[in-house]
Design a protein around this motif. Structure first.
Motif, short mmCIF file in Angstrom:
data_model
loop_
_atom_site.label_atom_id
_atom_site.label_comp_id
_atom_site.label_asym_id
_atom_site.label_seq_id
_atom_site.Cartn_x
_atom_site.Cartn_y
_atom_site.Cartn_z
N PRO A 113 0.81 -1.22 0.00
CA PRO A 113 0.00 0.00 0.00
C PRO A 113 0.85 1.29 0.00
CG PRO A 113 -0.75 -1.50 1.72
CD PRO A 113 0.43 -2.14 1.08
N VAL A 118 -0.92 5.04 -0.78
CA VAL A 118 -2.09 5.10 0.11
C VAL A 118 -1.74 5.96 1.34
CG1 VAL A 118 -3.65 3.70 1.54
CG2 VAL A 118 -2.87 2.84 -0.68
N GLU A 122 -4.97 5.17 6.34
CA GLU A 122 -5.62 4.09 5.59
C GLU A 122 -4.73 2.84 5.57
OE1 GLU A 122 -8.07 2.19 2.42
OE2 GLU A 122 -8.48 3.58 4.04
N ILE A 123 -3.41 3.03 5.47
CA ILE A 123 -2.47 1.90 5.48
C ILE A 123 -2.59 1.14 6.81
CG2 ILE A 123 -0.02 1.23 5.58
CD1 ILE A 123 0.54 3.47 3.55
N GLN A 125 -5.08 0.87 8.78
CA GLN A 125 -6.34 0.12 8.77
C GLN A 125 -6.23 -1.14 7.90
OE1 GLN A 125 -9.46 2.84 7.77
NE2 GLN A 125 -10.98 1.79 9.00
N ARG A 126 -5.64 -0.95 6.72
CA ARG A 126 -5.51 -2.08 5.78
C ARG A 126 -4.61 -3.18 6.35
NH1 ARG A 126 -4.88 -0.37 -0.53
NH2 ARG A 126 -6.45 1.28 -0.65
N ASN A 129 -6.53 -5.01 9.15
CA ASN A 129 -7.61 -5.83 8.58
C ASN A 129 -7.05 -7.06 7.85
OD1 ASN A 129 -9.55 -4.12 9.53
ND2 ASN A 129 -9.86 -3.01 7.61
N SER A 130 -5.99 -6.85 7.08
CA SER A 130 -5.42 -7.95 6.29
C SER A 130 -4.83 -9.03 7.19
CB SER A 130 -4.33 -7.43 5.34
OG SER A 130 -4.88 -6.49 4.46
N ARG A 133 -7.60 -11.00 8.71
CA ARG A 133 -8.23 -11.91 7.74
C ARG A 133 -7.46 -13.22 7.58
NH1 ARG A 133 -10.30 -8.53 2.40
NH2 ARG A 133 -11.85 -7.22 3.45
N ALA A 162 -3.60 -6.32 1.48
CA ALA A 162 -3.53 -4.91 1.86
C ALA A 162 -3.60 -3.98 0.65
CB ALA A 162 -2.25 -4.65 2.66
N MET A 164 -5.72 -4.55 -1.64
CA MET A 164 -7.13 -4.69 -2.00
C MET A 164 -7.34 -5.18 -3.43
SD MET A 164 -8.63 -1.40 0.08
CE MET A 164 -10.32 -1.93 0.09
#
Length: 282
Positions: A113, A118, A122-123, A125-126, A129-130, A133, A162, A164
């Protein structure tokens, strides 16, 4: 023609020059192929069948000698599409050590990212989240080289997530892993497909990994020679054996039972299905 198609190749041909003798070799021989958005497809084949070569076309790492490869409707031959194609279709390779670039897990996942420009918030968060997952969030502060092979490969997948992508292409991602690591990675990939609708293209030579796919494509000598559901493909025992591929043991057992006159379904993939089929014979 390409509505809802994540991967679409038309008469895809790829030739390369053999460095040893200078001869031109045909690795992909006029393949037509469609993979739908949200599908989980496994590509099977022995070494030299062309399966890894076709995987590299799905990420524009290789470009067609003839024919076309489209990724999410983008022509891979058009240089202007390269960046978008690689953001759309992430690639996971055989050796996780070759894909890990940072000394801390979360920094490694942030690498993609960051290169995409990015925003830092936002990075963050990504990355979180990644890692969640793929079940590696609790390892976010760890050094990647201290992880097991399966864990490293899950971090590599998180790094792709990450960014997306709509599609993840995995080129024999479990070849260097032990059985536990293989299971971890395949379960993660299946979950990403089921829960988030990410298109998965898994290149492998492990039959048990193909059982969970929506569709199996079998390659030999640069051509697609068989495709269908796992049940349809693996029931073709003589053809699979002829090209040097195994089938699940219970499927082979069903085939052998049929040969001796027992009327058992040839489309058996699991022990439970075999037990049910044998019970019905009574």
């Amino acid at each position: 023609m390409m509505k809802d198609k994540m991967i679409f190749c038309d008469n895809l041909t790829y030739k390369y020059t053999n460095h040893q003798d200078g001869e031109e070799k045909l690795a992909i021989d006029g393949v037509d192929l469609e993979i739908n958005q949200g599908e989980f497809v496994v590509v099977l084949g022995h070494n030299g069948s062309g399966k890894s070569t076709i995987a590299k076309h799905m990420n524009a790492l290789l470009l067609p000698t003839e024919g076309k490869m489209y990724i999410d409707k983008m022509d891979s031959s058009d240089i202007k599409n390269l960046w978008n194609i690689r953001s759309t279709a992430g690639m996971v390779f055989q050796n996780p050590d070759n894909q890990l670039v940072a000394t801390i897990v979360e920094e490694d996942v942030a690498f993609g990212p960051e290169n995409l420009g990015v925003e830092p918030k936002e990075i963050r968060q990504r990355v979180d989240n990644s890692l969640k997952r793929v079940g590696m969030y609790e390892y976010r502060k760890h050094a990647p080289h201290l992880l097991s092979g399966g864990q490293k490969q899950r971090v590599a997948i998180a790094g792709i997530l990450a960014m997306m992508p709509k599609c993840i292409v995995l080129d024999e991602p479990t070849a260097m892993l032990d059985p536990l690591g293989r299971k971890e990675v395949i379960d993660t990939v299946k979950e990403l497909n089921d829960e988030f609708g990410i298109t998965i293209v898994l290149i492998t030579h492990y039959m048990e990994e193909a059982i969970k796919a929506d569709r199996v494509i079998v390659m030999d000598n640069g051509k697609v020679i068989l495709e269908g559901t796992p049940k349809e493909v693996f029931s073709q025992v003589p053809l699979m054996k002829k090209i040097g591929l195994d089938v699940p043991q219970v499927t082979e057992l069903a085939y052998e039972l049929n040969k001796v006159g027992l009327n058992v379904s040839k489309e058996i993939l699991s022990i439970d299905e075999m037990v049910n089929a044998l019970c019905q014979l009574k």
